[in-house]
Each structure stands twice: as structure tokens, then as C-alpha cells.
Design an enzyme around this catalytic site. Structure first.
Site, PDB file in Angstrom:
ATOM      1  NE  ARG A  45      -2.911   0.562   3.313  1.00  9.19           N
ATOM      2  CZ  ARG A  45      -2.175   0.718   4.424  1.00  9.19           C
ATOM      3  NH1 ARG A  45      -1.378   1.757   4.563  1.00  9.19           N
ATOM      4  NH2 ARG A  45      -2.248  -0.169   5.388  1.00  9.19           N
ATOM      5  CE1 TYR A  97     -15.655  11.122 -16.460  1.00 11.91           C
ATOM      6  CE2 TYR A  97     -15.429  11.062 -14.091  1.00 11.91           C
ATOM      7  CZ  TYR A  97     -15.651  10.419 -15.280  1.00 11.91           C
ATOM      8  OH  TYR A  97     -15.882   9.075 -15.286  1.00 11.91           O
ATOM      9  CG  ASP A 169      -9.064  15.523 -15.360  1.00  8.39           C
ATOM     10  OD1 ASP A 169      -8.367  14.875 -16.171  1.00  8.39           O
ATOM     11  OD2 ASP A 169     -10.090  15.050 -14.827  1.00  8.39           O
ATOM     12  CE  LYS A 194     -12.012   7.442 -18.747  1.00  9.14           C
ATOM     13  NZ  LYS A 194     -12.307   8.713 -18.106  1.00  9.14           N
TER      14      LYS A 194
HETATM   15  C1  LIG Z   1     -12.725   9.151 -16.796  1.00  8.39           C
HETATM   16  C2  LIG Z   1     -12.343  10.463 -16.254  1.00  8.39           C
HETATM   17  C3  LIG Z   1     -12.134  10.645 -14.875  1.00  8.39           C
HETATM   18  C4  LIG Z   1     -12.367   9.533 -13.862  1.00  8.39           C
HETATM   19  O1  LIG Z   1     -11.515   8.465 -14.081  1.00  8.39           O
HETATM   20  P1  LIG Z   1     -11.882   6.927 -13.688  1.00  8.39           P
HETATM   21  O2  LIG Z   1     -10.634   6.224 -14.051  1.00  8.39           O
HETATM   22  O3  LIG Z   1     -13.062   6.557 -14.512  1.00  8.39           O
HETATM   23  O4  LIG Z   1     -12.193   6.920 -12.243  1.00  8.39           O
HETATM   24  C5  LIG Z   1     -11.741  11.893 -14.443  1.00  8.39           C
HETATM   25  N1  LIG Z   1     -11.570  12.920 -15.306  1.00  8.39           N
HETATM   26  C6  LIG Z   1     -11.783  12.780 -16.630  1.00  8.39           C
HETATM   27  C7  LIG Z   1     -11.586  13.944 -17.524  1.00  8.39           C
HETATM   28  C8  LIG Z   1     -12.173  11.558 -17.156  1.00  8.39           C
HETATM   29  O5  LIG Z   1     -12.390  11.423 -18.467  1.00  8.39           O
END
Ligand SMILES: *Cc1c(COP(=O)(O)O)cnc(C)c1O
Length: 390
Positions: A45, A97, A169, A194
Site C-alpha cells: 500500500r 467530468y 485534469d 483513458k
Molecule cells: C474518466 C475520467 C475521470 C475519472 O476516471 P476513472 O478512471 O473513470 O475513475 C476523471 N476525469 C476525466 C476527464 C475523465 O475522463
């Protein structure tokens, strides 16, 4: 080194065997030579060598000093929010998001956080919203799903003047196209799920910072609350990172063609894509990103939710699914799917019309994708005009 070279040469080969790939250290604990004496690892962890390798790789790609990898993008969001205290204010992009919106407004609202959403594509709105209590400014650029672009440099200087941290982000751009820390941001956040992992097979997240003390604080939160990326997924994230630049370039080129094609389609009312000259902040996008990515959104002349739902029922190659950034193209209707948790009024105000459709372009040939969209649009149009040939 440029990012594509860094992606391949940041991590050393395994010193004990010469393996050219980082081993998957599938272990929860590590032998200690004496109590408290170890080889840098005591419990997974806190630290795991495979996760650590991915964190170092991502930090190097983002020109940061410290990366921290989480079990999801939202776990990374959650860890950053835990840096704040009751009474602190956040200024956030309006079409944030959906999952981040939900965390802010259904969980953190109960802990006394104040959130103001503004259209950050005009830095003046950030300047107006920021107060001495603002601890964090939260950007996504481009945003999801309306692809609004915000000027990171301009907003970074507003944040500096007011002692607020700037978070970007960077999920939509990935470090090969945009490096927010170099543009003045304090924190970069990713959903690894992503583009970085890139194959629709991992859920993961990460935070990267330049300031070492801030990195320590985030690392502390992670160890204290526990949302770590597992060794297998860290390894897949490393593998994804090695081909990220190739995928991102190809996806961006295809998306540009498809966005241009959609712009000329008679049934399409509007297209959002930062690579289009018609995009409000196209020049800002060009000044801070080297490619514009694979997410396109568009809405139909027939602006009924039902028509959008109909359209996504007719695509054959393009899969109806949430998420983005993988090798296969995906389509979704944000108001029903990714943004279902955002109240309709807030949605419409942020430009997410009922018929808005979001595409995540993958690695298929762009002509095949255009063909698929063309036949699906033709079917929906037939239905609208009652002109079916059945
Ligand atoms: C998908 C996404 C998230 C969240 O990510 P997860 O891996 O699904 O928890 C946060 N910000 C953006 C811009 C995203 O596309």
C-alpha cells in the site's frame, strides 16, 4: 529528451536479471533485514516497485518530480480533495467530468467545501470568482464533453497571485500533447483508464506534481486512505505509455478529419473539436497542445434526446459505451450516460444539449468510421422525415 523517448528510456532495465520490461511485483509485503530496515519497500500500500516504476515514468513524461498512481481517476480526484479542509473554496470548470461533479456535490458538500463553477474558457471568469478562501482552481482542458479549452498560462498566473493551487485534469490531452506543469499548473491529474493505458482494459488514475512537499502530502493521503494502483494494472499502464505518442498522433489525425467531415454534414447543427478553426479557443489550444486528441462532440439539427439515442443505436463499428481513449472507437449520449448525474439545468447551461453525442475516436481507419457515421445519420434522418424505404 522528448516525451516519446522518455516513454521508452526513463525506466532502467531490471538490474537483477537484465529484463527489458519492469517485472510485475505481485507481492503485498517485503522481507526486512531487521525491524525497520528494508530495501526501500515494506508494504505494497505504501510502495510497490511496479507501481513506483509507473509513477516515475509518468512524472518524467509530465515534467514533474513526483507521481502517485491510484486505483481509479476518481480515487486521484478524491485524494486531491482531501488536501482541503472545511470552509475552503474551489473554483471549477463548469462542464467538469460528471464523476468529479458528483464527488464535489454529493460527498464533499457535506464536509463544508464550497464550489463555484465558472466558464473557465474565459480567464476573466476565474479572476472574478477567486477569493482569499479559494484554495484550489480545477480545470479540465479540453473539457468533457463540450471540448472547451482554457488558457492554462493565464489562469496559472491568476492562481499564483491569489495563492490558490491550480489543478489540470489532463486526461483528454495526455502528457504527449500537453504538459500543464510546464505551463504553470501545480497539480496534473489523469484517469489512466483513458489514453495512457489506452486499450480499455485498466481502471486507474494518477496525480503528478512539481513541488516535492506537495507530492509528499498527496503520497501521505494515499497511504493513509489506501486507493493504490495494483501491480498488474501498473504494468499495463507502463506498457500503454510506451505507445501513447503513436496512438495519440494517429487518433488526433483521424479525429480532425472526422470533425471536419461532421461540420459539413447537413443533419449536424454543430461540432466541438479544438482542432477546428471554428472552435472558440482554437488558438489557445494551438499554443498549449501539440495535438487535439480523439474526443469530438456534436449535436443534431433535430435536438431531441430520442434522436440522439436512435443514432447511437445504428452505429455498427462504433461501440455504444462510456469511456474514451482506447483503441476502439466509442460513442455515447452524455445526458443519458456520462452526465446523467448532472442536473439537466446545469447540463444545458454548460452546453450539453439533449442531442449532444460524444465520439471517442480509436485506431480504425477514419474512412471506415466516417462510413459508419454516414449510414447511422442516414437512418435517423429517414426516420425524422418519415422517408423510410422498408
Ligand atoms: C474518466 C475520467 C475521470 C475519472 O476516471 P476513472 O478512471 O473513470 O475513475 C476523471 N476525469 C476525466 C476527464 C475523465 O475522463
Amino acid at each position: 529528451m522528448r516525451p516519446e523517448t522518455k516513454a521508452l528510456h526513463t525506466l532502467p532495465h531490471d538490474p537483477s536479471t537484465g529484463a527489458v520490461c519492469v517485472p510485475i511485483h505481485q507481492t503485498s509485503t517485503f522481507e526486512q533485514e531487521a525491524p525497520g530496515i528494508n530495501k526501500g519497500y515494506d508494504y505494497s500500500r505504501t510502495n510497490n516497485p511496479t507501481r513506483r516504476a509507473f509513477e516515475e515514468l509518468l512524472a518524467s513524461m509530465e515534467s514533474g518530480t513526483r507521481g502517485v498512481a491510484f486505483s481509479s481517476g476518481l480515487a486521484a480526484v478524491d485524494a486531491v480533495l482531501k488536501l482541503l479542509s472545511a470552509g475552503d473554496e474551489i473554483v471549477a470548470v463548469d462542464d467538469i467530468y460528471g464523476g468529479t461533479y458528483r464527488a464535489l456535490h454529493t460527498i464533499y458538500n457535506r464536509f463544508g467545501f464550497k464550489v463555484k463553477h465558472v466558464d473557465t474558457s474565459d480567464p476573466g471568469n476565474v479572476l472574478e470568482a477567486i477569493t482569499p478562501r479559494t484554495k484550489l482552481v480545477w480545470l479540465e482542458t479540453p473539457t468533457n464533453p463540450t471540448l472547451k479549452v482554457s488558457d492554462i498560462r493565464a489562469i496559472a498566473s491568476i492562481c499564483k497571485a491569489s495563492n490558490a493551487l491550480l489543478l489540470v485534469d489532463n486526461t483528454f490531452c495526455s502528457p504527449v500533447a500537453q504538459q500543464p506543469l510546464e505551463l504553470g499548473a501545480d497539480i496534473v491529474l489523469h484517469s489512466i483508464t483513458k489514453y495512457i493505458a489506452g486499450h480499455s482494459d485498466v481502471i486507474g488514475g494518477a496525480v503528478v506534481v512539481k513541488d516535492e512537499a506537495l507530492g509528499e502530502r498527496i503520497k501521505y493521503v494515499q497511504n493513509a486512505t489506501g486507493a493504490v494502483l495494483g501491480p498488474q494494472d501498473s504494468w499495463l499502464a507502463i506498457r500503454g505509455t510506451q505507445t501513447l505518442h503513436l496512438r495519440y498522433e494517429r487518433i488526433s489525425r483521424s479525429a480532425q478529419r472526422i470533425a471536419e467531415w461532421l461540420s459539413t454534414h447537413p443533419e449536424v447543427a454543430g461540432v466541438n473539436y479544438p482542432g477546428l478553426r471554428s472552435h472558440k479557443n482554437h488558438l489557445v489550444a494551438r499554443s498549449q497542445c501539440s495535438a487535439f486528441g480523439g474526443v469530438i462532440s456534436f449535436w443534431l439539427k433535430d435536438d431531441r434526446e430520442g434522436t440522439a439515442v436512435d443514432l447511437v443505436g445504428h452505429t455498427q463499428l462504433i461501440t455504444l459505451a462510456e469511456s474514451l481513449g482506447g483503441v476502439k472507437s466509442l460513442v455515447c449520449v452524455p445526458c443519458r450516460m456520462t452526465h446523467a448525474s448532472v442536473p439537466r439545468e446545469a447540463r444545458i447551461a454548460a452546453g450539453i444539449q439533449d442531442s449532444l453525442i460524444r465520439l471517442s475516436i480509436g485506431l480504425e481507419h477514419p474512412d471506415d468510421l466516417i462510413g459508419d457515421l454516414e449510414q447511422a445519420l442516414a437512418k435517423v434522418t429517414e426516420r425524422v422525415t418519415g422517408n423510410t424505404h422498408a
